[in-house]
Design a protein around this motif. Sequence first.
Motif: not given
Length: 658
Positions: A276-302
């Motif tokens: 839904f967020l992608k269809s409404s233009g709120v979320l892009t593939d690039m932003l999705e990857n950035e968000i998930k990478n940031n979370i994954s990095t936090k998970i791995n460091k923790s």
Amino acid sequence: MEFETDFLDDTEQLKLYKALVEPRLIEEKMLVLLRQGKISKWFSGIGQEAISVGVAMALQPDEYILTMHRNLGVFTSRNVPLYRLFSQWQGKSSGFTKGRDRSFHFGSQEYKIVGMISHLGPQLGVANGIALASKLNKSNLVTAVFTGEGGTSEGDFHEALNVASVWQLPVLFCIENNGYGLSTPTKEQYNCEHLADRALGYGMEAHIIDGNNIIEVYKQIKNIASSVRKHPRPILIEFKTFRMRGHEEASGTKYVPEDTLKAWGLKDPVSNYEAFLKSSGVLTDMLENEIKNNISTKINKSLEMTFNDSDIVPDVTKELNDVYQPTIYHEVKPITECENIRFIDAISNALSESMNMHKDLVIMGQDIAEYGGVFKITDGFVEAFGKERVRNTPICESSIIEAAMGLSIAGIKSVVELQFADFISSGFNPVVNYLAKSYYRWNQHADVVLRMPCGAGVGAGPFHSQTNEAWFTKTPGLKVVYPAFPYDAKGLLNTAINDPNPVLFFEHKALYRTMKQDVPMGYYTLPFGKASVIRTGHAVTIVSYGAAVHWALEVLNKFEQIDADLIDLRTLQPLDTESIYNSVKKTGRVIILQEDSLFGGIASDISALITEHCFEFLDAPIKRVASLDTPIPFNKNLEAQYLPIQRFEKELFDLLNY
């Protein structure tokens, strides 16, 4: 799936997205670690994240949420540090329970989260207590508590809803109806279309919400909570969702029809909101990857921090010291002016004086308000302290004890009157599994006193005459007090109310109106763990407590030639072993008298302790005298046979003549 986001700007929509994705990525990581053997167990909430995240994001940070084991999104939305969560699951020292409990069986005052115990139901009543504190403090805060559809079959659920409705408490009872209780489908758990329909029977408002739609959850809970803050009341909310994985990973999902899994897979809360967020233009593939990478990095460091954390080194002293919250006894000496009052008056005076001492102390129990309780101990209290602090309760011991625990979590002391000590069995679970273990598990004290009118000698039969202290002296974390005299009863009850630990305060009914004594006027305290030596002698040690002390006194008064130490224990946990040992070392003979039946009673433990610590000083076998190993009969002659009064005299002389 439709998302109505008109009330949210792009930033708020992305904030919800990030909060929704984080628990999903953690879950996926945990499943990998489980397969690698790096964690031992996992209760997956995949498919249910929108409920936890939506509720947590909709409530204020200072509002308590009581969670279950699939509510990871509550913890992440409240910004609980991931390394501490991971350490909790690994049993590391950086976790919340010092390795003493696993999973989500913990709470945190810092994040206003209260975790579950495996018995599922008690947190519902605890939520009532927290909400009651909010109402008493006029803080206009909402409390949310989770349960599964399986937990709604427990008596605690029905007790909690009834209490919340009668008292109009600001609680959101959140049912995560995810289709299965372990492997049992809903059609085998309840026989109604919607669990929300049960609210009608309790005079409660109810809502059914799509638990897979993050926007619907967030929007409706935000509106409901806002309304409840203005007009405090309980609301039952049924979230329709599905558990996409097993009860825990080892159980699998073979019992779930494949078409059911596929249908609910299409309703996945993360992928649907993401699309839904992608269809409404709120979320892009690039932003999705950035968000998930940031979370994954936090998970791995923790995770790295957790895995590098050293294992807990067992320390016996530390374990024993953490069973009870440390408390410093503050002695308040009695004034010299006394009045000759009954045992029952001493109890009433202590309660009244403590109500004045602690301005927010709450007393709860059946018929204790205008009626004054079945023994009239709280007669006149409503006029003196008001109905907010002197509260009649429905007949639901379990839920009221749980509510007392909730009050403690919110910083308010309480005294619960069990109409008869026998009825504690209806509230046994929260006493021995919640009150007793909370401080040891997650450093949360239970500032609760349970008053226990007990004992035989009044012809009340099997259900109103038990002296069941041994049920609780066995349970670490509980304190047990059992006075025999009005002076002790008043001072010890004041101390019990001051103590931040759970205290069971036994009051013998047969002493209520028969035992009188000069008792100091005004407030005073007496220490726990200090016995009273009533008589001194050199021939024999008599150890007793409660009404049995008076039976021993009758024999000693009848036979003045008996040269005995008579020790009134006063408190059974903590136990004054020093006074016992010193006396036994002096006399060489000991007889222990208790009203409770013999096998498994505290006399057995005292006997064992004396054998272990004073064996070389003994000149005769230790004697234990107690009631028969039968239920307590009603008939006067049968009751007299049951009690050890007559047998004690014979056993005492046998010991002296050994």
